[in-house]
Scaffold this motif. Structure first.
Motif, PDB file in Angstrom:
ATOM      1  N   THR A  96       0.896  -1.159  -0.007  1.00 22.14           N
ATOM      2  CA  THR A  96      -0.040  -0.126   0.003  1.00 22.14           C
ATOM      3  C   THR A  96       0.850   1.182  -0.063  1.00 22.14           C
ATOM      4  N   ASP A  97       0.251   2.520  -0.030  1.00 25.10           N
ATOM      5  CA  ASP A  97       1.140   3.846  -0.093  1.00 25.10           C
ATOM      6  C   ASP A  97       1.454   4.102   1.532  1.00 25.10           C
ATOM      7  N   GLY A  98       0.887   3.370   2.290  1.00 20.44           N
ATOM      8  CA  GLY A  98       1.421   3.409   3.917  1.00 20.44           C
ATOM      9  C   GLY A  98       0.726   4.831   4.440  1.00 20.44           C
ATOM     10  N   SER A  99      -0.471   5.264   3.767  1.00 22.00           N
ATOM     11  CA  SER A  99      -0.987   6.536   4.466  1.00 22.00           C
ATOM     12  C   SER A  99      -2.018   6.323   5.292  1.00 22.00           C
ATOM     13  N   ILE A 100      -2.635   5.232   5.210  1.00 25.69           N
ATOM     14  CA  ILE A 100      -3.836   4.797   6.280  1.00 25.69           C
ATOM     15  C   ILE A 100      -3.219   3.787   7.100  1.00 25.69           C
ATOM     16  N   HIS A 101      -3.243   3.876   8.442  1.00 22.23           N
ATOM     17  CA  HIS A 101      -2.971   2.898   9.203  1.00 22.23           C
ATOM     18  C   HIS A 101      -4.363   2.202   9.730  1.00 22.23           C
ATOM     19  N   ALA A 102      -4.378   0.838   9.556  1.00 23.75           N
ATOM     20  CA  ALA A 102      -5.539   0.213   9.764  1.00 23.75           C
ATOM     21  C   ALA A 102      -5.146  -1.190  10.033  1.00 23.75           C
ATOM     22  N   ASP A 103      -6.083  -1.965  10.630  1.00 25.02           N
ATOM     23  CA  ASP A 103      -5.946  -3.579  10.488  1.00 25.02           C
ATOM     24  C   ASP A 103      -7.229  -4.187   9.906  1.00 25.02           C
ATOM     25  N   VAL A 104      -6.747  -5.055   9.046  1.00 25.69           N
ATOM     26  CA  VAL A 104      -7.655  -5.767   8.275  1.00 25.69           C
ATOM     27  C   VAL A 104      -8.210  -7.354   8.678  1.00 25.69           C
ATOM     28  N   ASP A 105      -9.393  -7.423   8.940  1.00 26.59           N
ATOM     29  CA  ASP A 105      -9.636  -8.694   9.825  1.00 26.59           C
ATOM     30  C   ASP A 105      -9.263  -9.994   8.703  1.00 26.59           C
ATOM     31  N   ALA A 106      -9.287 -10.939   9.049  1.00 30.84           N
ATOM     32  CA  ALA A 106      -8.987 -12.324   8.444  1.00 30.84           C
ATOM     33  C   ALA A 106     -10.344 -12.430   7.734  1.00 30.84           C
ATOM     34  N   PHE A 107     -10.234 -12.915   6.384  1.00 33.58           N
ATOM     35  CA  PHE A 107     -11.451 -13.568   5.680  1.00 33.58           C
ATOM     36  C   PHE A 107     -11.175 -14.516   4.645  1.00 33.58           C
ATOM     37  N   THR A 108     -12.237 -14.948   4.153  1.00 36.57           N
ATOM     38  CA  THR A 108     -12.053 -16.078   2.963  1.00 36.57           C
ATOM     39  C   THR A 108     -12.209 -15.488   1.969  1.00 36.57           C
ATOM     40  N   GLY A 109     -11.192 -15.938   1.026  1.00 34.92           N
ATOM     41  CA  GLY A 109     -11.014 -15.587  -0.536  1.00 34.92           C
ATOM     42  C   GLY A 109     -11.524 -16.305  -1.312  1.00 34.92           C
ATOM     43  N   ARG A 110     -12.534 -16.087  -2.368  1.00 31.12           N
ATOM     44  CA  ARG A 110     -13.055 -16.903  -3.233  1.00 31.12           C
ATOM     45  C   ARG A 110     -12.142 -16.954  -4.560  1.00 31.12           C
ATOM     46  N   MET A 111     -11.769 -18.000  -5.090  1.00 29.03           N
ATOM     47  CA  MET A 111     -10.927 -17.936  -6.213  1.00 29.03           C
ATOM     48  C   MET A 111     -11.745 -18.445  -7.728  1.00 29.03           C
ATOM     49  N   TYR A 112     -11.552 -17.398  -8.706  1.00 30.75           N
ATOM     50  CA  TYR A 112     -12.514 -18.000  -9.705  1.00 30.75           C
ATOM     51  C   TYR A 112     -11.590 -17.277 -11.015  1.00 30.75           C
ATOM     52  N   LEU A 113     -11.973 -17.632 -12.203  1.00 30.06           N
ATOM     53  CA  LEU A 113     -11.512 -17.358 -13.396  1.00 30.06           C
ATOM     54  C   LEU A 113     -12.188 -16.297 -13.617  1.00 30.06           C
ATOM     55  N   GLU A 114     -11.557 -14.732 -13.975  1.00 29.74           N
ATOM     56  CA  GLU A 114     -12.178 -13.455 -14.352  1.00 29.74           C
ATOM     57  C   GLU A 114     -12.751 -13.654 -15.490  1.00 29.74           C
ATOM     58  N   ASP A 115     -12.139 -14.249 -16.457  1.00 32.51           N
ATOM     59  CA  ASP A 115     -12.856 -14.207 -17.831  1.00 32.51           C
ATOM     60  C   ASP A 115     -13.704 -15.142 -18.125  1.00 32.51           C
ATOM     61  N   PHE A 159      -5.173 -23.240 -17.503  1.00 31.30           N
ATOM     62  CA  PHE A 159      -3.758 -23.303 -17.042  1.00 31.30           C
ATOM     63  C   PHE A 159      -2.746 -23.863 -17.867  1.00 31.30           C
ATOM     64  N   VAL A 160      -3.132 -25.123 -18.146  1.00 26.60           N
ATOM     65  CA  VAL A 160      -2.121 -25.781 -19.080  1.00 26.60           C
ATOM     66  C   VAL A 160      -2.245 -25.334 -20.546  1.00 26.60           C
ATOM     67  N   GLU A 161      -3.169 -24.794 -21.049  1.00 22.99           N
ATOM     68  CA  GLU A 161      -3.217 -24.717 -22.534  1.00 22.99           C
ATOM     69  C   GLU A 161      -2.630 -23.116 -22.737  1.00 22.99           C
ATOM     70  N   ARG A 162      -2.852 -22.085 -21.705  1.00 23.19           N
ATOM     71  CA  ARG A 162      -2.620 -20.821 -22.177  1.00 23.19           C
ATOM     72  C   ARG A 162      -1.312 -20.388 -21.387  1.00 23.19           C
ATOM     73  N   GLU A 163      -0.938 -19.168 -22.168  1.00 24.14           N
ATOM     74  CA  GLU A 163       0.492 -18.569 -21.650  1.00 24.14           C
ATOM     75  C   GLU A 163       0.121 -17.636 -20.618  1.00 24.14           C
ATOM     76  N   THR A 164      -1.083 -16.979 -20.287  1.00 25.07           N
ATOM     77  CA  THR A 164      -1.343 -16.031 -19.344  1.00 25.07           C
ATOM     78  C   THR A 164      -2.956 -16.422 -19.140  1.00 25.07           C
ATOM     79  N   LEU A 165      -3.433 -16.126 -17.824  1.00 22.66           N
ATOM     80  CA  LEU A 165      -4.758 -16.154 -17.543  1.00 22.66           C
ATOM     81  C   LEU A 165      -5.086 -15.226 -16.428  1.00 22.66           C
ATOM     82  N   ARG A 166      -6.215 -14.856 -16.384  1.00 25.42           N
ATOM     83  CA  ARG A 166      -6.420 -13.791 -15.034  1.00 25.42           C
ATOM     84  C   ARG A 166      -7.338 -14.613 -14.190  1.00 25.42           C
ATOM     85  N   LEU A 167      -6.795 -14.411 -12.779  1.00 29.76           N
ATOM     86  CA  LEU A 167      -7.518 -15.341 -11.702  1.00 29.76           C
ATOM     87  C   LEU A 167      -7.684 -14.052 -10.554  1.00 29.76           C
TER      88      LEU A 167
END
Length: 350
Positions: A96-115, A159-167
């Motif tokens: 971050t840019d460090g301008s805001i001091h804050a605590d971020v709670d633990a959370f569950t992140g969902r992973m999916y293909l953006e495209d 992931f196997v077929e492509r050179e890049t992908l968006r996650l």
């Protein structure tokens, strides 16, 4: 009479003199009389502004700063693979840019293909509590259960077929700015450009290590050697035992096997073995001008199955079977090294 006088004198038609207070005095008298109303109004405005800052401004600022933060993944390990779960290790940093001091709670992140729509999460990852320091190291190690097998198979195919992908990683969490007792709900959402395997292009069977036999052994193999497999991604993959169909053109000419395959980022030297239809391979080498001139045959590999500890790993098998992986093998040089003979083109022998 000056306009600055506090009173003004007027004479009526009957000759009476009437003194009127100026606007300034009337305003002052009004304020003295209704000061409490103005004080209440001022207090209401202050409360409204404070509420807007606390309930609207601060959350918006916190969300904006979270949006501007950069998530950088240095490495991902997919280990202990099982049919519907695996161990996932992620080494990453949040900047971050460090301008805001804050605590971020633990959370569950969902992973999916953006495209790929709709956005169906194939797995979830538990992010620990972090701060909004300028540089925050976030390392995660957890057993992940596949949330949606179809979505995870699709991820592996891309992931196997492509050179890049968006996650994309997305989750709801709360932020507590320094100096405030209240936590504010925010959304963590980061879309990453991830390098894929690009069909393992550049894979090479090492000629000097290759051994070719005229008959099969007890394992039904007649070829042993080493291959160099490049992994351009940041992922370490504990794949397992892989069996590939081997094609020349559209003709299936046997199987190639890689036992206990683990792909690390960069170059990987692995042991390979095969059961080749040698008579047919030799015939194609002799009669196909493009092959016999330099002895190199482009084999097309297509995964048939992947197993680990006796279990079928469907998501890797389908990923590796999404398209042919072409490997140029110098069969001419391997035959010469092992059998001491050079295969000539058929028209040169006639």
């Amino acid at each position: 009479m000056s306009l600055k006088d506090e009173t003004q004198t007027h004479q009526t038609a009957g000759g009476d003199v009437v003194r009127k207070r100026s606007k300034r005095r009337r305003c002052g008298a009004h304020c003295k009389r209704f000061w409490w109303a103005y004080l209440i109004a001022f207090a209401c405005v202050v409360v409204l502004v404070v509420c807007l800052v606390i309930f609207v401004g601060v959350p918006n600022i916190a969300q904006d700063k979270l949006n501007e933060a950069e998530l950088d993944i240095q490495g991902v390990n997919i280990l202990n693979t099982e049919p519907n779960k695996f161990l996932m290790e992620v080494n990453s940093t949040i900047t971050t840019d460090g301008s805001i001091h804050a605590d971020v709670d633990a959370f569950t992140g969902r992973m999916y293909l953006e495209d790929h729509e709709p956005h169906v999460a194939f797995a979830t990852l538990d992010f620990p509590e972090t701060s909004a320091d300028k540089m925050q190291v976030v390392n995660i190690s957890q057993e992940v259960t596949v949330a949606d097998m179809d979505a995870f198979v699709r991820f592996n195919e891309w992931f196997v077929e492509r050179e890049t992908l968006r996650l994309t990683i997305e989750g709801e969490t709360k932020v507590k700015p320094a100096g405030l007792d209240r936590k504010y709900g925010v959304t963590f959402k980061k879309t990453l450009d991830v390098k894929g395997l690009n069909l393992l292009k550049g894979t090479e069977v090492l000629v000097d290590s290759a051994e070719l036999f005229l008959s099969v052994d007890d394992n039904n193999r007649n070829f042993y050697g080493e291959a160099d497999i490049p992994n351009p991604s940041h992922f370490t993959l504990e794949v397992g035992n892989v069996a590939f169909h081997q094609y020349i053109g559209d003709e299936d000419l046997g199987h190639l096997f890689i036992e206990d395959l683990i792909l690390y980022p960069g170059s990987n030297t692995v042991n390979v073995s095969a059961n080749l239809n040698q008579p047919r391979v030799l015939a194609l080498l002799r009669t196909t001008p493009d092959y016999c001139k330099d002895g190199i045959i482009p084999f097309k590999l297509l995964a048939e199955n992947v197993t680990r500890d006796g279990n079928d790993i469907e998501y890797f098998a389908k990923g590796l079977a999404v398209a042919n992986q072409t490997v140029d093998i110098d069969i001419g040089a391997i035959i010469k090294n092992n059998l001491g003979t050079t295969i000539e083109c058929a028209d040169e022998e006639d």
